[in-house]
Design a protein around this motif. Sequence first.
Motif, PDB file in Angstrom:
ATOM      1  N   TYR A   7       4.422   4.018  72.435  1.00 42.12           N
ATOM      2  CA  TYR A   7       5.018   3.098  73.389  1.00 42.12           C
ATOM      3  C   TYR A   7       6.525   3.129  73.231  1.00 42.12           C
ATOM      4  O   TYR A   7       7.069   3.688  72.270  1.00 42.12           O
ATOM      5  CB  TYR A   7       4.472   1.679  73.207  1.00 42.12           C
TER       6      TYR A   7
ATOM      7  N   SER B 178       3.932  -3.115  61.023  1.00 42.72           N
ATOM      8  CA  SER B 178       3.301  -3.617  62.237  1.00 42.72           C
ATOM      9  C   SER B 178       2.036  -4.403  61.901  1.00 42.72           C
ATOM     10  O   SER B 178       1.790  -5.493  62.439  1.00 42.72           O
ATOM     11  CB  SER B 178       2.963  -2.446  63.161  1.00 42.72           C
TER      12      SER B 178
ATOM     13  N   TRP C 149      10.579  -2.991  63.486  1.00 39.27           N
ATOM     14  CA  TRP C 149      10.474  -1.558  63.750  1.00 39.27           C
ATOM     15  C   TRP C 149      11.799  -0.811  63.596  1.00 39.27           C
ATOM     16  O   TRP C 149      11.863   0.405  63.800  1.00 39.27           O
ATOM     17  CB  TRP C 149       9.876  -1.280  65.126  1.00 39.27           C
TER      18      TRP C 149
ATOM     19  N   SER D 288       3.086 -12.587  74.180  1.00 40.34           N
ATOM     20  CA  SER D 288       4.390 -12.039  73.826  1.00 40.34           C
ATOM     21  C   SER D 288       5.525 -12.875  74.427  1.00 40.34           C
ATOM     22  O   SER D 288       5.418 -13.389  75.551  1.00 40.34           O
ATOM     23  CB  SER D 288       4.499 -10.603  74.350  1.00 40.34           C
TER      24      SER D 288
ATOM     25  N   VAL E  47      -0.532  -5.089  71.825  1.00 36.63           N
ATOM     26  CA  VAL E  47      -0.059  -4.492  70.577  1.00 36.63           C
ATOM     27  C   VAL E  47      -1.307  -4.117  69.784  1.00 36.63           C
ATOM     28  O   VAL E  47      -2.092  -4.994  69.412  1.00 36.63           O
ATOM     29  CB  VAL E  47       0.817  -5.480  69.768  1.00 36.63           C
ATOM     30  N   ASN E  48      -1.488  -2.832  69.525  1.00 31.67           N
ATOM     31  CA  ASN E  48      -2.736  -2.387  68.904  1.00 31.67           C
ATOM     32  C   ASN E  48      -2.989  -3.036  67.552  1.00 31.67           C
ATOM     33  O   ASN E  48      -4.139  -3.336  67.206  1.00 31.67           O
ATOM     34  CB  ASN E  48      -2.733  -0.863  68.774  1.00 31.67           C
TER      35      ASN E  48
ATOM     36  N   ASN F  97      10.202   0.663  73.632  1.00 33.17           N
ATOM     37  CA  ASN F  97      10.803  -0.661  73.721  1.00 33.17           C
ATOM     38  C   ASN F  97      12.256  -0.534  74.166  1.00 33.17           C
ATOM     39  O   ASN F  97      12.945   0.424  73.788  1.00 33.17           O
ATOM     40  CB  ASN F  97      10.813  -1.369  72.351  1.00 33.17           C
TER      41      ASN F  97
END
Length: 279
Positions: free
Chosen positions: A51, A133, A259, A205, A158-159, A53
């Motif tokens: 993904y 994460s 991250w 989120s 979000v996995n 951001n």
Amino acid sequence: MTALTGTRTSYDGLVDLVRAGALGPHPGTLRVAVAFTTRQAVRHDGRGTGYRNEVLSLRLAEAVGSCAVEPGALPDSAVEECVGADVARLLEHPLPAVRVAALDAYLMHVLPHTPAHGARPVSLLAGSSLEKSRARAKTVVGLLDLPPGATVLVVGVVNSLLEALRSRDLRYIPCDLKGGATEWDEPVVADALAAAGRCDALLVSGMTLGNGTFEPLRRHALAHGKQLVMFAQTGSAVLPRFLGQGVSAVCAEPYPFFWLDGGPGVLHRYDGSCPGGGR
């Protein structure tokens, strides 16, 4: 914690309080010194999908406020327009991301993430991007008080959050405006409010502040007595203001985000249990 009272329980009501100087210095007296964007692409080891951001951040004194946007949606001119502008002017900016980042920076400045304002620090240990994460996901999901078998609406897929929910035997409906599928080929719905009625709780989120979908979800949670837990890089200082007004808990993560590097970090947990929280 400074909470919203009376009829001003909405996002727009909070902005009105800030504009009036009711929560701190008048925003017209404070200027943004630095504006910047952060762009990231990631695919964790062992994951089949990745993904991207993109985040707009504004520096006000010691505080940084942020708002995530869809990659490529923010014009380059936005950063230049923010530098040197006062917060009152930025709260009127035509771009929602600028308005949210400005509000976040202001509230981070006047109501920082401290125990006096309802926050409990949670350490994030150094590690790989996937390790960090998953550690964040454990903290976020830990704010839900649900029995096994309950169903959670997850807005902003979000996995690692989905993994953490499964580890607690919680069902979920993943939702994202882009639709698509999860890492495990589960369908992702696009209309969060339409799916909310089928869920026992909402895990949402902070990006919903920037795309205008936060208020309908907050009102749904408030009207139906459901838990609404926010995980917030966008608006980390904004969302705790809604504790007790539809929001039940917040995992606040101001810039720099987990991250960005492999070193230790900190999250801020709001659940109303800390002195000053929820009032």
